[in-house]
Write a protein that holds these residues in place. Structure first.
Motif, PDB file in Angstrom:
ATOM      1  N   ARG A   1      37.199 -33.838  35.782  1.00 37.29           N
ATOM      2  CA  ARG A   1      37.067 -34.295  34.686  1.00 37.29           C
ATOM      3  C   ARG A   1      39.229 -34.653  34.691  1.00 37.29           C
ATOM      4  NH1 ARG A   1      39.933 -32.525  29.430  1.00 37.29           N
ATOM      5  NH2 ARG A   1      38.314 -33.248  28.026  1.00 37.29           N
ATOM      6  N   PRO A   2      40.335 -33.822  36.366  1.00 36.32           N
ATOM      7  CA  PRO A   2      41.357 -34.647  36.140  1.00 36.32           C
ATOM      8  C   PRO A   2      41.908 -35.938  36.293  1.00 36.32           C
ATOM      9  CG  PRO A   2      41.114 -32.231  36.381  1.00 36.32           C
ATOM     10  CD  PRO A   2      39.508 -32.726  36.809  1.00 36.32           C
ATOM     11  N   LYS A   3      40.528 -36.514  36.614  1.00 38.13           N
ATOM     12  CA  LYS A   3      41.187 -37.766  37.022  1.00 38.13           C
ATOM     13  C   LYS A   3      40.560 -38.575  36.284  1.00 38.13           C
ATOM     14  CE  LYS A   3      40.449 -36.459  42.284  1.00 38.13           C
ATOM     15  NZ  LYS A   3      39.686 -36.280  43.437  1.00 38.13           N
ATOM     16  N   LEU A   4      39.510 -38.137  35.272  1.00 35.64           N
ATOM     17  CA  LEU A   4      39.645 -39.428  34.310  1.00 35.64           C
ATOM     18  C   LEU A   4      40.110 -39.989  33.188  1.00 35.64           C
ATOM     19  CD1 LEU A   4      36.706 -37.438  32.743  1.00 35.64           C
ATOM     20  CD2 LEU A   4      35.774 -38.856  34.522  1.00 35.64           C
ATOM     21  N   LYS A   5      40.171 -41.434  33.647  1.00 40.40           N
ATOM     22  CA  LYS A   5      41.555 -41.984  32.273  1.00 40.40           C
ATOM     23  C   LYS A   5      41.051 -41.069  30.891  1.00 40.40           C
ATOM     24  CE  LYS A   5      42.034 -46.655  30.513  1.00 40.40           C
ATOM     25  NZ  LYS A   5      41.757 -47.982  30.584  1.00 40.40           N
ATOM     26  N   LYS A   6      42.373 -40.953  30.907  1.00 39.32           N
ATOM     27  CA  LYS A   6      42.164 -39.949  29.418  1.00 39.32           C
ATOM     28  C   LYS A   6      43.317 -40.445  28.660  1.00 39.32           C
ATOM     29  CE  LYS A   6      41.908 -36.144  31.212  1.00 39.32           C
ATOM     30  NZ  LYS A   6      41.927 -36.469  32.411  1.00 39.32           N
TER      31      LYS A   6
ATOM     32  N   ILE B   1      36.556 -37.089  22.376  1.00 39.89           N
ATOM     33  CA  ILE B   1      35.939 -38.666  22.609  1.00 39.89           C
ATOM     34  C   ILE B   1      35.469 -38.779  23.645  1.00 39.89           C
ATOM     35  CG2 ILE B   1      35.413 -41.021  21.377  1.00 39.89           C
ATOM     36  CD1 ILE B   1      37.125 -39.696  19.262  1.00 39.89           C
ATOM     37  N   TYR B   2      34.655 -39.033  23.999  1.00 37.89           N
ATOM     38  CA  TYR B   2      34.471 -40.147  25.316  1.00 37.89           C
ATOM     39  C   TYR B   2      34.093 -41.271  25.291  1.00 37.89           C
ATOM     40  CZ  TYR B   2      33.934 -35.866  27.609  1.00 37.89           C
ATOM     41  OH  TYR B   2      34.378 -34.400  28.725  1.00 37.89           O
ATOM     42  N   MET B   3      34.755 -42.069  25.520  1.00 44.73           N
ATOM     43  CA  MET B   3      34.333 -43.533  24.995  1.00 44.73           C
ATOM     44  C   MET B   3      35.047 -44.634  26.412  1.00 44.73           C
ATOM     45  SD  MET B   3      37.057 -45.396  22.259  1.00 44.73           S
ATOM     46  CE  MET B   3      37.439 -44.651  21.145  1.00 44.73           C
ATOM     47  N   ASP B   4      33.549 -45.615  26.346  1.00 45.89           N
ATOM     48  CA  ASP B   4      33.614 -46.821  27.609  1.00 45.89           C
ATOM     49  C   ASP B   4      34.864 -47.876  27.146  1.00 45.89           C
ATOM     50  OD1 ASP B   4      34.253 -48.453  29.512  1.00 45.89           O
ATOM     51  OD2 ASP B   4      31.518 -48.273  29.053  1.00 45.89           O
ATOM     52  N   MET B   5      36.396 -47.519  27.011  1.00 42.88           N
ATOM     53  CA  MET B   5      37.281 -48.106  27.425  1.00 42.88           C
ATOM     54  C   MET B   5      36.795 -49.708  27.711  1.00 42.88           C
ATOM     55  SD  MET B   5      39.775 -44.486  26.464  1.00 42.88           S
ATOM     56  CE  MET B   5      39.135 -43.783  27.557  1.00 42.88           C
TER      57      MET B   5
ATOM     58  N   THR C   1      37.689 -52.562  22.965  1.00 40.23           N
ATOM     59  CA  THR C   1      38.547 -52.730  21.134  1.00 40.23           C
ATOM     60  C   THR C   1      38.599 -51.631  19.969  1.00 40.23           C
ATOM     61  OG1 THR C   1      36.573 -54.578  20.055  1.00 40.23           O
ATOM     62  CG2 THR C   1      38.128 -55.238  21.183  1.00 40.23           C
ATOM     63  N   GLU C   2      37.087 -50.507  20.838  1.00 39.25           N
ATOM     64  CA  GLU C   2      36.820 -49.583  19.779  1.00 39.25           C
ATOM     65  C   GLU C   2      38.352 -48.561  20.175  1.00 39.25           C
ATOM     66  OE1 GLU C   2      33.357 -46.538  19.421  1.00 39.25           O
ATOM     67  OE2 GLU C   2      33.728 -47.560  21.501  1.00 39.25           O
ATOM     68  N   LEU C   3      38.618 -48.250  21.042  1.00 39.62           N
ATOM     69  CA  LEU C   3      40.005 -47.906  20.983  1.00 39.62           C
ATOM     70  C   LEU C   3      40.914 -47.771  20.142  1.00 39.62           C
ATOM     71  CD1 LEU C   3      41.605 -45.092  21.983  1.00 39.62           C
ATOM     72  CD2 LEU C   3      41.952 -45.996  23.621  1.00 39.62           C
TER      73      LEU C   3
ATOM     74  N   VAL D   1      40.813 -38.524  24.471  1.00 38.23           N
ATOM     75  CA  VAL D   1      39.928 -39.868  24.052  1.00 38.23           C
ATOM     76  C   VAL D   1      39.735 -39.685  25.891  1.00 38.23           C
ATOM     77  CG1 VAL D   1      38.946 -42.694  24.049  1.00 38.23           C
ATOM     78  CG2 VAL D   1      40.434 -41.176  22.921  1.00 38.23           C
ATOM     79  N   LEU D   2      38.689 -40.232  26.428  1.00 37.16           N
ATOM     80  CA  LEU D   2      38.042 -40.042  27.872  1.00 37.16           C
ATOM     81  C   LEU D   2      37.036 -41.495  28.471  1.00 37.16           C
ATOM     82  CD1 LEU D   2      38.298 -36.658  27.169  1.00 37.16           C
ATOM     83  CD2 LEU D   2      38.524 -36.171  29.199  1.00 37.16           C
ATOM     84  N   GLN D   3      37.941 -41.596  29.638  1.00 39.50           N
ATOM     85  CA  GLN D   3      36.597 -42.608  29.880  1.00 39.50           C
ATOM     86  C   GLN D   3      34.974 -42.239  30.467  1.00 39.50           C
ATOM     87  OE1 GLN D   3      36.429 -45.731  29.605  1.00 39.50           O
ATOM     88  NE2 GLN D   3      34.466 -46.128  31.117  1.00 39.50           N
TER      89      GLN D   3
END
Length: 355
Positions: A221-226, A270-274, A279-281, A300-302
């Motif tokens: 988790r600490p390495k996820l884009k957020k 929220i987990y979102m495929d940014m 455009t969703e974010l 919001v996390l990738q």
């Protein structure tokens, strides 16, 4: 131990706890679960003993070979409100006997134990020798971030244990070349095994869930884009915002409320495929007037997996074991009972899939 020194998930201490819990299960049939870092302790574990669930604050020590060290532990344990438990490598018969004399509860990596409670539960096992596979295992069989991605897949859909390497690779975004070694590691650690029919199965869902949770919170988790935000009215997001199937989903407290109807969310994960749907974010920020805030209640996390896989009965939420990890990661006491309920559902799901 100083108050500001907490156990880092997937650390050598977490590995030792996992080994000791496995050894305890083998020697006594008692199952246990590593929960999460805790103030004033290295970790917390629960043990299922004689129909009771016992919570312990743990002190992890690699080696105990002096009576003086046990005397010091006795003094510290006496100040704990939560019953304390020493977790260590194999204790000598003399040291185990001294623990019992002092009333210091312990479990070790050989399966020796001394456990008691105000309800009269008493377990005493001594004289067992550590198995070779416990020695040096943490360094040789490491649970890597890629391993955690595969564990995520197996807990979400146990049939993935017998999927093609290509399907596993696509579902959790790892290289096919890493998969064989990860299977070897999980088998050597006792998390998975081969059934008489030849299929791989999860040997111990509770221990695999514990390994996943600590590893996810500490390493993945600490390495996820957020991004983290605040808003004029954060509570307007739920139920005002609707995730897009295969692109976004609720995690954390909102997902827990959707699953159980027993939590009023104070944080919004929220987990979102940014990367796939940029455009969703932007639309979310505009609709709810989000403002960047490193301490805000909206995160919001990738996602680290392919969101076209592992569809849930409710597609607006991420798989339950990710919700469980998110809840424990908050370290909010109001989330712990709900997390236990969700963990039971996860383990039932795995057992049902094996039938």
């Amino acid at each position: 131990m100083n108050d500001d020194q907490f156990l880092v998930p997937s650390s050598p201490e977490a590995e030792l706890i996992t080994h000791a819990l496995d050894a305890l299960r083998e020697s006594t049939g008692i199952t246990g679960q590593l929960l999460h870092p805790a103030p004033h302790a290295d970790a917390e574990v629960t043990l299922q003993v004689a129909g009771q669930s016992l919570l312990y604050a743990c002190e992890v020590k690699r080696k105990i070979d002096r009576f003086l060290a046990l005397d010091s532990l006795k003094a510290r344990f006496a100040a704990n409100q939560t019953p304390a438990l020493l977790i260590c490598e194999s204790l000598s018969h003399e040291m185990a006997a001294r623990c019992r004399e002092l009333g210091v509860q312990f479990i070790d990596t050989a399966g020796n134990a001394y456990l008691t409670s105000t309800q009269g539960v008493l377990i005493h096992v001594a004289g067992r020798k550590a198995k070779k596979e416990f020695l040096g295992l943490a360094g040789e069989m490491t649970i890597t971030p890629a391993s955690l991605r595969m564990i995520f897949a197996f807990l979400a859909d146990p049939s993935m244990l017998n999927a093609t390497y290509r399907d596993i690779s696509v579902s959790v975004q790892i290289s096919t070349g890493a998969i064989g070694k990860i299977f070897e590691t999980l088998e050597a650690r006792g998390f998975i095994s081969t059934a008489p029919g030849g299929n791989r199965i999860i040997s111990s869902p509770a221990h695999l869930l514990s390994e996943w949770t600590s590893g996810y919170l500490g390493r993945l988790r600490p390495k996820l884009k957020k991004f983290r935000f605040t808003a004029p009215d954060p509570s307007a997001l739920y139920p005002g915002w609707n995730p897009t199937p295969h692109s976004s989903a609720w995690g954390g407290e909102v997902a827990a409320d959707i699953l159980t109807k027993h939590l009023k969310p104070a944080t919004f994960t929220i987990y979102m495929d940014m990367e796939a749907k940029k455009t969703e974010l932007t639309a979310l920020i505009k609709q709810f007037r989000l403002q960047a805030d490193p301490h805000g209640p909206i995160e919001v996390l990738q996602p680290f997996w392919n969101m076209e896989y592992f569809n849930q009965p409710d597609p607006t939420v991420v798989p339950r074991h990710l919700v469980y990890a998110d809840l424990l990661g908050t370290q909010d006491p109001r989330n712990l009972d709900l997390a236990k309920q969700i963990s039971s559902d996860i383990i039932k799901h795995v057992h049902n899939a094996a039938r």
